[in-house]
Design a protein around this motif. Structure first.
Motif, short mmCIF file in Angstrom:
data_model
loop_
_atom_site.label_atom_id
_atom_site.label_comp_id
_atom_site.label_asym_id
_atom_site.label_seq_id
_atom_site.Cartn_x
_atom_site.Cartn_y
_atom_site.Cartn_z
N ILE A 183 -19.27 -16.66 -60.91
CA ILE A 183 -18.67 -16.47 -59.54
C ILE A 183 -19.11 -17.31 -58.62
CG2 ILE A 183 -17.85 -14.09 -60.13
CD1 ILE A 183 -20.05 -12.92 -58.57
N GLU A 184 -18.59 -17.44 -57.31
CA GLU A 184 -19.19 -18.13 -56.33
C GLU A 184 -20.35 -17.38 -55.59
OE1 GLU A 184 -17.67 -19.50 -51.99
OE2 GLU A 184 -16.30 -19.46 -53.69
N ASN A 185 -21.35 -17.81 -55.40
CA ASN A 185 -22.47 -17.15 -54.67
C ASN A 185 -21.94 -16.34 -53.46
OD1 ASN A 185 -25.09 -16.07 -54.22
ND2 ASN A 185 -25.66 -17.68 -53.48
N LYS A 186 -22.46 -14.97 -53.42
CA LYS A 186 -22.08 -14.06 -52.10
C LYS A 186 -23.48 -13.34 -51.74
CE LYS A 186 -18.89 -11.58 -54.43
NZ LYS A 186 -17.79 -10.67 -54.52
N GLU A 187 -23.51 -13.21 -50.65
CA GLU A 187 -24.69 -12.61 -50.00
C GLU A 187 -24.73 -11.20 -50.48
OE1 GLU A 187 -26.80 -11.43 -45.79
OE2 GLU A 187 -25.26 -13.15 -45.85
N ALA A 188 -26.04 -11.08 -50.93
CA ALA A 188 -26.38 -9.57 -51.81
C ALA A 188 -26.84 -8.80 -50.56
CB ALA A 188 -27.43 -9.74 -52.97
N LYS A 189 -26.50 -7.39 -50.94
CA LYS A 189 -27.26 -6.29 -50.08
C LYS A 189 -28.56 -6.07 -50.44
CE LYS A 189 -26.41 -1.44 -48.45
NZ LYS A 189 -27.36 -1.67 -47.49
N PRO A 190 -29.61 -6.28 -49.70
CA PRO A 190 -30.78 -6.21 -49.96
C PRO A 190 -31.27 -4.46 -50.38
CG PRO A 190 -30.79 -7.28 -47.86
CD PRO A 190 -29.40 -6.71 -48.32
N VAL A 191 -32.03 -4.52 -51.49
CA VAL A 191 -32.37 -3.14 -51.94
C VAL A 191 -33.94 -2.95 -51.54
CG1 VAL A 191 -32.81 -1.77 -53.83
CG2 VAL A 191 -31.09 -2.94 -53.84
#
Length: 154
Positions: A35-43
């Motif tokens: 998939i295209e890179n998308k911003e991840a929600k930090p943990v």
């Protein structure tokens, strides 16, 4: 019979991708999708190579930066390889996916002494293709390096 022939040929197919300036490959059968890179929600308080989580069609999956785990300088962040690991479904950030290439077993130099770090044997070998050498890795084994990469936190 036809299915067995497909499976036999498929085991020599690799997804070729870039990490930094180097060419890597992983068995195509081990990658669920790209998939295209998308911003991840930090943990909070996670491993330095764990970028966070994303929503992939209703499923929350963890995203790791394969470049950080393998200590490769990132150049771009265009693609995420989605695969199954011992931690469940994960996405691995790579610079760019290139192609699917068939590399027969006879064109792979097994590197049994290389690629061992902290108990994970992630290096499958070095594949020889018409475009050059390709470092072949096992994504599941690479993710076993997460804890050791986390020890690098500053």
């Amino acid at each position: 019979m036809e299915n067995a022939v497909f499976e036999d040929r498929a085991k020599y197919k690799y997804l070729i991708f870039l990490l930094g300036g180097e060419t890597y490959g992983t068995p195509l059968l081990n990658v669920r999708e790209v998939i295209e890179n998308k911003e991840a929600k930090p943990v909070p308080n996670s491993d330095v190579a764990f970028e966070g989580v994303i929503n992939l069609r209703g499923d929350v999956i963890g995203v790791v930066d394969l470049r950080k785990i393998l200590k490769v300088e990132p150049r771009q962040s265009l693609s995420i390889l989605v695969f199954e690991s011992e931690m469940g479904t994960l996405g691995g950030i790579v610079d760019r996916c290139m192609s699917v290439t068939e590399i027969p077993e006879s064109a792979v130099d097994k590197a049994s002494s290389m690629g061992k770090r902290d108990g994970a044997n992630y290096l499958l070998g070095i594949g020889k293709t018409s475009e050059g050498l390709v470092t072949l890795i096992d994504l599941v084994q690479v993710t076993k390096l997460l804890n050791s990469a986390g020890a690098q936190r500053g």
